[in-house]
Design a protein around this motif. Structure first.
Motif, PDB file in Angstrom:
ATOM      1  N   ILE A 147       0.853  -1.197   0.000  1.00 19.10           N
ATOM      2  CA  ILE A 147       0.000   0.000   0.000  1.00 19.10           C
ATOM      3  C   ILE A 147       0.883   1.239   0.000  1.00 19.10           C
ATOM      4  N   GLY A 148       1.047   1.806  -1.201  1.00 18.00           N
ATOM      5  CA  GLY A 148       1.792   3.039  -1.358  1.00 18.00           C
ATOM      6  C   GLY A 148       0.851   4.233  -1.385  1.00 18.00           C
ATOM      7  N   PRO A 149       1.337   5.389  -1.808  1.00 16.28           N
ATOM      8  CA  PRO A 149       0.508   6.597  -1.789  1.00 16.28           C
ATOM      9  C   PRO A 149      -0.704   6.526  -2.704  1.00 16.28           C
ATOM     10  N   SER A 198      -4.700   6.669  -1.544  1.00 10.69           N
ATOM     11  CA  SER A 198      -5.712   7.567  -2.114  1.00 10.69           C
ATOM     12  C   SER A 198      -6.942   6.795  -2.577  1.00 10.69           C
ATOM     13  N   ASP A 199      -6.723   5.683  -3.264  1.00 12.46           N
ATOM     14  CA  ASP A 199      -7.843   4.926  -3.813  1.00 12.46           C
ATOM     15  C   ASP A 199      -8.742   4.376  -2.709  1.00 12.46           C
ATOM     16  N   ILE A 200      -8.152   3.938  -1.614  1.00  5.33           N
ATOM     17  CA  ILE A 200      -8.953   3.424  -0.497  1.00  5.33           C
ATOM     18  C   ILE A 200      -9.898   4.499   0.019  1.00  5.33           C
ATOM     19  N   PHE A 201      -9.372   5.691   0.260  1.00  2.00           N
ATOM     20  CA  PHE A 201     -10.171   6.723   0.909  1.00  2.00           C
ATOM     21  C   PHE A 201     -11.045   7.506  -0.068  1.00  2.00           C
ATOM     22  N   LEU A 249      -9.317  -3.392   1.936  1.00  2.00           N
ATOM     23  CA  LEU A 249     -10.140  -2.304   1.390  1.00  2.00           C
ATOM     24  C   LEU A 249      -9.711  -1.967  -0.029  1.00  2.00           C
ATOM     25  N   TYR A 250      -8.416  -1.937  -0.282  1.00  2.00           N
ATOM     26  CA  TYR A 250      -7.939  -1.646  -1.632  1.00  2.00           C
ATOM     27  C   TYR A 250      -8.394  -2.721  -2.615  1.00  2.00           C
TER      28      TYR A 250
END
Length: 500
Positions: free
Chosen positions: A296-298, A302-305, A337-338
């Motif tokens: 889980i990078g940046p 972003s995609d998760i949130f 979540l991702y």
């Protein structure tokens, strides 16, 4: 940007000179064969008593006797003595699978959905339809290069990746030339004929509202009743729509951060929205150097949130994941979540999204324009701007010819019920006001303060009861003078987490 809405399981878009409707509809006629109904393979459809089958349609409606493709279709039949006809449903996208949405009728209050045959279908290229589009199944992997191109190398990396994806899509052959919204609208007309119906009823969410707009412009006499939830603004298809989304998502994520701060005794992430926001960006910066769990990078962060900007559904799960990572180093929950939003190994949704949007209309061909517009937007709205830009960047290199969108005109449509929350980020509220203007026999239900996208039939009695009344009787809320909403409902309340 595309996040698919499903009422049954909420997480699951958007001109120059335009072609007039009669010219757009002037393809040779096609008479489809009836659908051979049989058992469904989906357990949920089996439980609902649905039937499933395939509808064969032309690859190219200009050559109806030529090559054919097959659309996956499901049906849950009416249970009343008198039928009100068929109700076609589209969940959005473009690229969303609608095959499972034939169960939607049971969510309409007061059994008002029982008198319809509910028809779910996967549009061309989607899901169980044949062939299904795929270009590079591994495109959404883990720990991808950062979205924000703050170095020339990052910019060139993303441009090269976007070009490679677009060129990989060329392997889909002639189908890529026939993925426009007008093609899907003609597929709906073929579905009407195959079902033996003089008219259809239609329920569309998100991008599904644009499909409904196009169908009802091309075939206004074929529309009996139509519900459009979270309306695409037809003036902004598609480049400008995405820039508008960026600003709206930035507003909505701040609303979410304020909510997290309200429950600092639960999440311990900050006592003000600003403090939570600062922490969120600080963690994103750290992830660029040390990805969570190595995956889980940046970008994935972003995609998760991003989901918090779409829906209030899931706010608690995302806040728990945020807190769990900050305080306990729990990266596994972030990964789950991702994987639920951008599933590695499956690019069908993304491939169809681009195949439709890149050919519905001509996108800017100059990267200099994209760069200038997105940097200008980023400085106002950093949360999602560059993620959204790269999501759409394959359109710069798309290997199929772009068309010209239909001029949306609802003047001859008998009626439509429009619904939208006023802080909807994916399809900003101005789009619903514009569609109301274009459909003089429509009425608009607005939900002031609501940030959730496309959530009718999700338990808001004020909205859902009016949907039920319309489906049962054809009655719309009284249309008011001016260009505002015709009825007001409070949105569903924010979730309240369990206290420690």
């Amino acid at each position: 940007m595309n996040k698919v809405f499903s009422t049954v399981a909420a997480a699951g878009l958007l001109a120059g000179l335009v072609v007039a409707a009669p010219a757009a509809a002037a393809a040779p006629d096609f008479d489809p064969a009836p659908i051979a109904w049989g058992a469904c393979t989906s357990p949920s459809l089996q439980k609902a008593g649905a039937q499933c089958g395939f509808l064969q349609v032309p690859l190219d409606y200009a050559n109806p006797s030529g090559a054919k493709i097959s659309l996956a279709v499901s049906r849950v039949r009416h249970t009343t003595a008198q039928s009100q006809g068929v109700m076609l449903v589209n969940p959005g996208g473009p690229g969303g699978s609608g095959l499972g949405l034939s169960v939607l009728g049971k969510y309409v209050p007061n059994h008002a959905g029982d008198s319809y045959d509910w028809i779910g279908f996967d549009p061309r290229g989607v899901g169980a339809s044949k062939p299904a589009l795929s270009c590079d199944p591994g495109y959404f992997g883990y720990d991808r290069p950062g979205y924000v191109p703050n170095t020339p190398q990052l910019e060139q990396t993303w441009l090269a990746s976007s070009k490679a994806y677009a060129l990989a899509c060329a392997k889909n052959g002639p189908l890529l030339e026939h993925m426009k919204t007008t093609d899907s609208a003609r597929d709906m007309e073929s579905l009407r004929k195959a079902l033996g119906q003089r008219q259809i009823n239609y329920y569309g969410f998100s991008y599904g509202t644009y499909l409904g707009q196009v169908y009802s412009t091309l075939y206004p006499q074929r529309v009996r009743r139509m519900v459009l939830d979270s309306n695409v603004d037809p003036r902004k298809v598609w480049y400008e729509a995405n820039l508008g989304q960026d600003v709206a998502f930035d507003r909505n994520i701040k609303i979410y951060f304020d909510w997290i701060a309200k429950y600092d005794n639960v999440y311990h992430l900050g006592t003000s929205g600003d403090a939570v926001e600062d922490l969120w960006y600080a963690e994103q910066k750290k992830l660029a150097q040390h990805p969570a769990g190595g995956v889980i990078g940046p970008d994935e962060w972003s995609d998760i949130f991003l989901q918090a900007g779409y829906y209030r559904f899931g706010w608690e799960d995302m806040a728990k994941a945020f807190s769990g990572w900050v305080h306990d180093g729990d990266w596994q929950t972030l990964k789950k979540l991702y994987d639920n939003t951008d599933t590695p190994g499956d690019d069908n949704n993304f491939a169809v999204y681009n195949a439709v949007q890149c050919t519905d209309t001509q996108w800017p061909t100059s990267w200099n324009k994209w760069r200038a517009d997105n940097w200008a937007t980023y400085y106002r709205a950093p949360f999602e701007t560059w993620g959204n830009a790269w999501y759409n960047a394959p359109c710069l290199f798309w290997p199929a010819k772009a068309g010209t969108p239909v001029t949306i005109n609802g003047a001859k449509v008998a009626g439509a019920l429009l619904i939208d929350e006023e802080l909807d980020a994916a399809t900003p509220f101005a789009g619903s006001l514009q569609v109301r203007k274009l459909y003089p026999a429509s009425s608009l239900i607005a939900e002031p303060g609501g940030t959730t996208h496309a959530d009718s039939l999700s338990g808001d009695a004020c909205v859902d009861d009016q949907v039920a009344d319309y489906l049962a009787t054809g009655k719309l809320p009284a249309r008011k003078p001016g260009n505002g909403p015709d009825a007001i409902c409070a949105p569903l309340p924010d979730p309240v987490p369990a206290q420690p």
